[in-house]
Design an enzyme around this catalytic site. Structure first.
Site, PDB file in Angstrom:
ATOM      1  N   SER A  93       0.847  -1.202   0.000  1.00  0.00           N
ATOM      2  CA  SER A  93       0.000   0.000   0.000  1.00  0.00           C
ATOM      3  C   SER A  93       0.877   1.244   0.000  1.00  0.00           C
ATOM      4  CB  SER A  93      -0.923   0.011   1.223  1.00  0.00           C
ATOM      5  OG  SER A  93      -1.542   1.275   1.325  1.00  0.00           O
ATOM      6  N   HIS A 118      -0.978  -1.515  -4.041  1.00  0.00           N
ATOM      7  CA  HIS A 118      -2.309  -1.146  -3.549  1.00  0.00           C
ATOM      8  C   HIS A 118      -2.380   0.382  -3.488  1.00  0.00           C
ATOM      9  CE1 HIS A 118      -5.952  -1.909  -1.057  1.00  0.00           C
ATOM     10  NE2 HIS A 118      -5.567  -0.842  -0.369  1.00  0.00           N
ATOM     11  N   HIS A 152      -8.133   0.788  -4.389  1.00  0.00           N
ATOM     12  CA  HIS A 152      -9.139   0.738  -3.323  1.00  0.00           C
ATOM     13  C   HIS A 152      -9.765   2.127  -3.210  1.00  0.00           C
ATOM     14  CE1 HIS A 152      -9.694   0.452   1.383  1.00  0.00           C
ATOM     15  NE2 HIS A 152     -10.844   0.578   0.754  1.00  0.00           N
ATOM     16  N   MET A 154     -12.025   4.680  -1.517  1.00  0.00           N
ATOM     17  CA  MET A 154     -12.789   5.117  -0.341  1.00  0.00           C
ATOM     18  C   MET A 154     -13.459   6.422  -0.742  1.00  0.00           C
ATOM     19  SD  MET A 154      -9.828   4.005   2.275  1.00  0.00           S
ATOM     20  CE  MET A 154      -8.728   3.730   0.886  1.00  0.00           C
ATOM     21  N   MET A 233     -11.901  -4.760   5.602  1.00  0.00           N
ATOM     22  CA  MET A 233     -11.110  -3.746   6.313  1.00  0.00           C
ATOM     23  C   MET A 233     -10.887  -4.212   7.744  1.00  0.00           C
ATOM     24  SD  MET A 233     -10.365  -1.350   4.207  1.00  0.00           S
ATOM     25  CE  MET A 233      -9.464  -0.391   5.420  1.00  0.00           C
ATOM     26  N   GLY A 238      -9.120   5.250   6.173  1.00  0.00           N
ATOM     27  CA  GLY A 238      -8.786   6.672   6.191  1.00  0.00           C
ATOM     28  C   GLY A 238      -7.310   6.960   6.323  1.00  0.00           C
ATOM     29  N   GLY A 241      -1.169   2.945   9.479  1.00  0.00           N
ATOM     30  CA  GLY A 241      -0.542   2.980  10.801  1.00  0.00           C
ATOM     31  C   GLY A 241      -1.474   2.703  11.963  1.00  0.00           C
ATOM     32  N   ASP A 268      -7.051  -5.643   4.805  1.00  0.00           N
ATOM     33  CA  ASP A 268      -6.410  -4.326   4.687  1.00  0.00           C
ATOM     34  C   ASP A 268      -6.513  -3.572   6.003  1.00  0.00           C
ATOM     35  OD1 ASP A 268      -5.443  -1.864   3.904  1.00  0.00           O
ATOM     36  OD2 ASP A 268      -7.036  -1.469   2.444  1.00  0.00           O
ATOM     37  N   GLY A 269      -5.355  -3.298   6.595  1.00  0.00           N
ATOM     38  CA  GLY A 269      -5.317  -2.467   7.794  1.00  0.00           C
ATOM     39  C   GLY A 269      -4.634  -3.165   8.949  1.00  0.00           C
ATOM     40  N   GLY A 270      -3.519  -2.623   9.382  1.00  0.00           N
ATOM     41  CA  GLY A 270      -2.822  -3.179  10.543  1.00  0.00           C
ATOM     42  C   GLY A 270      -2.194  -4.535  10.300  1.00  0.00           C
ATOM     43  N   SER A 291       2.363   0.645   6.451  1.00  0.00           N
ATOM     44  CA  SER A 291       3.394   1.107   7.396  1.00  0.00           C
ATOM     45  C   SER A 291       4.393   0.007   7.744  1.00  0.00           C
ATOM     46  CB  SER A 291       2.733   1.656   8.662  1.00  0.00           C
ATOM     47  OG  SER A 291       1.782   0.747   9.168  1.00  0.00           O
TER      48      SER A 291
HETATM   49  C1  DX5 Z   1      -6.559   2.476   5.119  1.00  0.00           C
HETATM   50  C2  DX5 Z   1      -6.037   2.011   3.798  1.00  0.00           C
HETATM   51  C3  DX5 Z   1      -4.986   0.985   3.948  1.00  0.00           C
HETATM   52  C4  DX5 Z   1      -3.756   1.470   4.656  1.00  0.00           C
HETATM   53  C5  DX5 Z   1      -3.103   0.335   5.391  1.00  0.00           C
HETATM   54  O1  DX5 Z   1      -7.682   3.244   4.960  1.00  0.00           O
HETATM   55  O2  DX5 Z   1      -7.061   1.458   3.040  1.00  0.00           O
HETATM   56  O3  DX5 Z   1      -4.643   0.419   2.674  1.00  0.00           O
HETATM   57  O4  DX5 Z   1      -2.844   2.046   3.771  1.00  0.00           O
HETATM   58  O5  DX5 Z   1      -2.116   0.858   6.198  1.00  0.00           O
HETATM   59  P1  DX5 Z   1      -1.392  -0.042   7.296  1.00  0.00           P
HETATM   60  O6  DX5 Z   1      -0.887  -1.267   6.652  1.00  0.00           O
HETATM   61  O7  DX5 Z   1      -0.317   0.841   7.845  1.00  0.00           O
HETATM   62  O8  DX5 Z   1      -2.441  -0.337   8.341  1.00  0.00           O
HETATM   63 ZN    ZN Z   2      -6.574   0.215   1.218  1.00  0.00          ZN
END
Ligand code: DX5
Ligand code: ZN
Length: 311
Positions: A93, A118, A152, A154, A233, A238, A241, A268-270, A291
């Site tokens: 990402s 991504h 992706h 949003m 998600m 948004g 990190g 996706d996320g964390g 991150s």
């Molecule tokens: C969040 C994004 C993610 C984000 C993930 O809204 O859709 O793709 O970049 O970031 P990390 O991997 O740091 O959680």
């Molecule tokens: Zn994403």
């Protein structure tokens, strides 16, 4: 490790509209589905148009095709997302990349084994943040013609971007259920109609659900084979990190069981080296990481560790 799911296939022409054609990448930087491919046209001369000038023009335009001065485009690289991958695929990402050196950042993670890039598009309405759009996608496509671009969205109105993102070179177009009629907004198009438009444009169709959203509405679309990817998600969307939310693992298992084998399940996320095993055990086979990857001193090791996670 990162290349095991990438296979070289000869260019295929025709008008089939299966998922492979939608994911076809052309290495000269352009993107086209097989349906869009058209044969090159040569100038035609009619009796009335034959003049010294028209003959000179015809010769001048034919010669470069007979004796090309530039190398022919490289064979297209294809990442077939319609098959269960032999290992979890890593989607880097770029939200956590250095925006000042974006092209080099993309090349770096691809060279270190990332399977997809991504690209998080945010409109300042669906989420508060504003990020990137079609020009960024086109720029990355030019610089990384061999990359699978996993976009992706949003955004409140994803359907407004289907044509321009397809033209820019996106491969996967994932939009949120929460902005669709089936996600509760009665004046909006259905998820089904948007997914069909996405596929008709030559891209793979992905649907995203936020942490509080139940996955049930995706069931009929999965059963009908309308989704190439279901994205869960594991943070509120948004920004990068944030901390992984383990409560989404149960619906990930549900989605993996319900989805056909040709549908990818993405998380996706964390996602980092502490959480990746849980994500993969629940059935995720595409792992988004921002991150944990871009912030690491050893990006190759992060990618390989994620690709080595097993169910
Ligand atoms: C969040 C994004 C993610 C984000 C993930 O809204 O859709 O793709 O970049 O970031 P990390 O991997 O740091 O959680
Ligand atoms: Zn994403």
């Amino acid at each position: 490790m990162g290349n095991t799911a990438v296979s070289r296939r000869p260019p295929v022409f025709g008008c089939r509209t299966d998922a492979y054609s939608r994911a076809r990448l052309v290495a000269d930087g352009s993107y086209t589905s097989r349906r869009q491919a058209t044969p090159p046209t040569l100038p035609t001369l009619t009796k009335t148009s034959i003049t010294p000038v028209s003959i000179a023009y015809a010769i001048a335009s034919i010669i470069p095709r007979i004796f090309p001065t530039t190398a022919p485009p490289k064979e297209p690289l294809v990442l077939d997302l319609t098959q269960p991958p032999s290992h979890p695929l890593v989607a880097a990402s770029i939200l956590s990349a250095d925006f000042g050196t974006m092209a080099d950042e993309c090349r770096d993670v691809l060279d270190k084994g990332a399977d997809l890039l991504h690209i998080d598009v945010m409109d300042g309405h669906f989420v508060g943040n504003l990020t990137m759009g079609q020009d960024m996608i086109a720029g990355i496509r030019r610089h990384c013609p061999d990359a699978c671009l996993d976009v992706h969205l949003m955004v409140e109105r994803p359907e407004d971007y289907i044509g321009s993102f397809a033209k820019a070179g996106a491969n996967v177009f994932s939009f949120h259920l929460e902005v669709c009629h089936d996600g509760g907004r009665t004046t909006r198009p259905t998820a089904e109609s948007i997914a069909k438009q996405v596929r008709d444009s030559g891209m793979l169709a992905g649907m995203v659900i936020n942490p509080p959203t139940r996955p049930d509405a995706l069931g009929p679309l999965l059963d009908a084979g309308l989704l190439d990817l279901a994205l869960v998600m594991s943070v509120n969307p948004g920004r990068s990190g944030q901390s992984f939310m383990p409560e989404v693992l149960e619906k990930t298992r549900w989605l993996r069981d319900r989805a056909p084998a040709s549908t990818r399940v993405e998380m996706d996320g964390g996602v980092n080296l502490n959480t990746v095993d849980q994500a993969v055990a629940a059935g995720a086979d595409v792992l988004v990481t921002a991150s944990a990857l871009f912030g690491s001193d050893d990006r190759r090791a992060v990618i390989e560790a994620m690709q080595n996670a097993r169910r």
